[in-house]
Design a protein around this motif. Structure first.
Motif, mmCIF file in Angstrom:
data_model
loop_
_atom_site.group_PDB
_atom_site.id
_atom_site.type_symbol
_atom_site.label_atom_id
_atom_site.label_comp_id
_atom_site.label_asym_id
_atom_site.label_seq_id
_atom_site.Cartn_x
_atom_site.Cartn_y
_atom_site.Cartn_z
ATOM 1 N N LEU A 179 0.824 -1.205 0.000
ATOM 2 C CA LEU A 179 0.000 0.000 0.000
ATOM 3 C C LEU A 179 0.858 1.255 0.000
ATOM 4 N N GLU A 180 0.339 2.268 -0.665
ATOM 5 C CA GLU A 180 1.022 3.554 -0.795
ATOM 6 C C GLU A 180 0.107 4.648 -0.253
ATOM 7 N N PRO A 181 0.692 5.761 0.179
ATOM 8 C CA PRO A 181 -0.157 6.861 0.671
ATOM 9 C C PRO A 181 -1.219 7.288 -0.350
ATOM 10 N N GLU A 182 -0.897 7.144 -1.641
ATOM 11 C CA GLU A 182 -1.844 7.511 -2.697
ATOM 12 C C GLU A 182 -3.065 6.600 -2.730
ATOM 13 N N ASP A 183 -3.021 5.478 -2.027
ATOM 14 C CA ASP A 183 -4.173 4.572 -1.967
ATOM 15 C C ASP A 183 -5.185 5.007 -0.909
ATOM 16 N N THR A 184 -4.854 6.025 -0.145
ATOM 17 C CA THR A 184 -5.759 6.517 0.884
ATOM 18 C C THR A 184 -7.058 7.020 0.267
ATOM 19 N N ALA A 185 -8.176 6.458 0.735
ATOM 20 C CA ALA A 185 -9.488 6.805 0.167
ATOM 21 C C ALA A 185 -10.563 6.041 0.924
ATOM 22 N N VAL A 186 -11.802 6.402 0.654
ATOM 23 C CA VAL A 186 -12.926 5.568 1.050
ATOM 24 C C VAL A 186 -13.147 4.570 -0.078
ATOM 25 N N TYR A 187 -13.192 3.296 0.271
ATOM 26 C CA TYR A 187 -13.353 2.232 -0.718
ATOM 27 C C TYR A 187 -14.800 1.739 -0.689
ATOM 28 N N TYR A 188 -15.390 1.649 -1.877
ATOM 29 C CA TYR A 188 -16.776 1.232 -2.024
ATOM 30 C C TYR A 188 -16.870 -0.058 -2.841
ATOM 31 N N CYS A 189 -17.727 -0.928 -2.382
ATOM 32 C CA CYS A 189 -18.071 -2.130 -3.123
ATOM 33 C C CYS A 189 -19.312 -1.831 -3.952
ATOM 34 N N ALA A 190 -19.377 -2.386 -5.159
ATOM 35 C CA ALA A 190 -20.521 -2.151 -6.030
ATOM 36 C C ALA A 190 -20.851 -3.411 -6.802
ATOM 37 N N ALA A 191 -22.103 -3.497 -7.244
ATOM 38 C CA ALA A 191 -22.540 -4.662 -8.001
ATOM 39 C C ALA A 191 -23.381 -4.226 -9.191
ATOM 40 N N SER A 192 -23.224 -4.986 -10.272
ATOM 41 C CA SER A 192 -23.928 -4.647 -11.510
ATOM 42 C C SER A 192 -24.559 -5.885 -12.128
ATOM 43 N N SER A 193 -25.780 -5.732 -12.584
ATOM 44 C CA SER A 193 -26.451 -6.807 -13.314
ATOM 45 C C SER A 193 -26.284 -6.618 -14.820
ATOM 46 N N LYS A 194 -25.590 -5.543 -15.223
ATOM 47 C CA LYS A 194 -25.466 -5.206 -16.634
ATOM 48 C C LYS A 194 -24.193 -5.800 -17.212
ATOM 49 N N ALA A 195 -24.116 -5.788 -18.517
ATOM 50 C CA ALA A 195 -22.943 -6.327 -19.215
ATOM 51 C C ALA A 195 -22.138 -5.218 -19.869
ATOM 52 N N GLY A 196 -22.122 -4.055 -19.261
ATOM 53 C CA GLY A 196 -21.453 -2.914 -19.874
ATOM 54 C C GLY A 196 -20.029 -2.737 -19.405
ATOM 55 N N SER A 197 -19.572 -1.488 -19.381
ATOM 56 C CA SER A 197 -18.202 -1.163 -19.014
ATOM 57 C C SER A 197 -17.906 -1.545 -17.563
ATOM 58 N N THR A 198 -16.736 -2.130 -17.356
ATOM 59 C CA THR A 198 -16.364 -2.525 -15.995
ATOM 60 C C THR A 198 -15.979 -1.328 -15.137
ATOM 61 N N SER A 199 -15.524 -0.253 -15.755
ATOM 62 C CA SER A 199 -14.976 0.857 -14.997
ATOM 63 C C SER A 199 -15.927 2.038 -14.836
ATOM 64 N N ASN A 200 -17.085 1.968 -15.442
ATOM 65 C CA ASN A 200 -18.038 3.073 -15.378
ATOM 66 C C ASN A 200 -18.955 2.889 -14.177
ATOM 67 N N SER A 201 -18.878 3.804 -13.234
ATOM 68 C CA SER A 201 -19.667 3.661 -12.015
ATOM 69 C C SER A 201 -21.170 3.677 -12.293
ATOM 70 N N ARG A 202 -21.566 4.279 -13.389
ATOM 71 C CA ARG A 202 -23.000 4.339 -13.723
ATOM 72 C C ARG A 202 -23.559 2.971 -14.086
ATOM 73 N N GLU A 203 -22.681 2.028 -14.391
ATOM 74 C CA GLU A 203 -23.131 0.672 -14.748
ATOM 75 C C GLU A 203 -23.462 -0.157 -13.516
ATOM 76 N N TYR A 204 -23.171 0.348 -12.333
ATOM 77 C CA TYR A 204 -23.358 -0.401 -11.095
ATOM 78 C C TYR A 204 -24.581 0.137 -10.359
ATOM 79 N N GLU A 205 -25.543 -0.768 -10.104
ATOM 80 C CA GLU A 205 -26.799 -0.326 -9.484
ATOM 81 C C GLU A 205 -26.753 -0.336 -7.959
ATOM 82 N N TYR A 206 -25.899 -1.166 -7.388
ATOM 83 C CA TYR A 206 -25.908 -1.355 -5.941
ATOM 84 C C TYR A 206 -24.547 -0.958 -5.357
#
Length: 124
Positions: A86-113
């Protein structure tokens, strides 16, 4: 409805490790593509990693490749993020998300939960 609860955050020195857990309830977690995002103070939310429904495929943002590992335990309805070196640059709030869609893996809008987040602080 799928509910997600993260845990495992904390304060660690640079070079250390943490394992984040995301436990799902309400539905079978393995039916969803799952990802981790993070948001540092004053910055936009950033995608970190994603794992496919079956756990066969994993994807990472460049800055964490080789240091972070995403995995899932379908029997436990849980997704993990193992974070090493781990590096100081990793400091953040980390969120888990889940998606039922088959779209982009990196787009937060694709995750409903989304979970409520867990704080990770890396000191130098």
């Amino acid at each position: 409805q799928l509910q997600l609860v993260e845990s495992g955050g904390g304060l660690v020195q640079a070079g250390g490790s943490l394992r984040l857990s995301c436990v799902a309830s309400g539905r079978t977690f393995s039916y969803y593509r799952s990802g981790w995002f993070r948001q540092a103070l004053g910055k936009e939310r950033e995608w970190v990693a994603t794992i496919s429904r079956g756990g066969i495929s994993t994807y990472y943002t460049d800055s964490v490749k080789g240091r972070f590992t995403i995995s899932r335990d379908s029997a436990e309805n849980t997704v993990y993020l193992q974070m090493n070196s781990l590096e100081p640059e990793d400091t953040a709030v980390y969120y888990c998300a889940a998606s039922s869609k088959a779209g982009s893996t990196s787009n937060s809008r694709e995750y409903e939960y989304w979970g409520q987040g867990t704080q990770v602080t890396v000191s130098s």
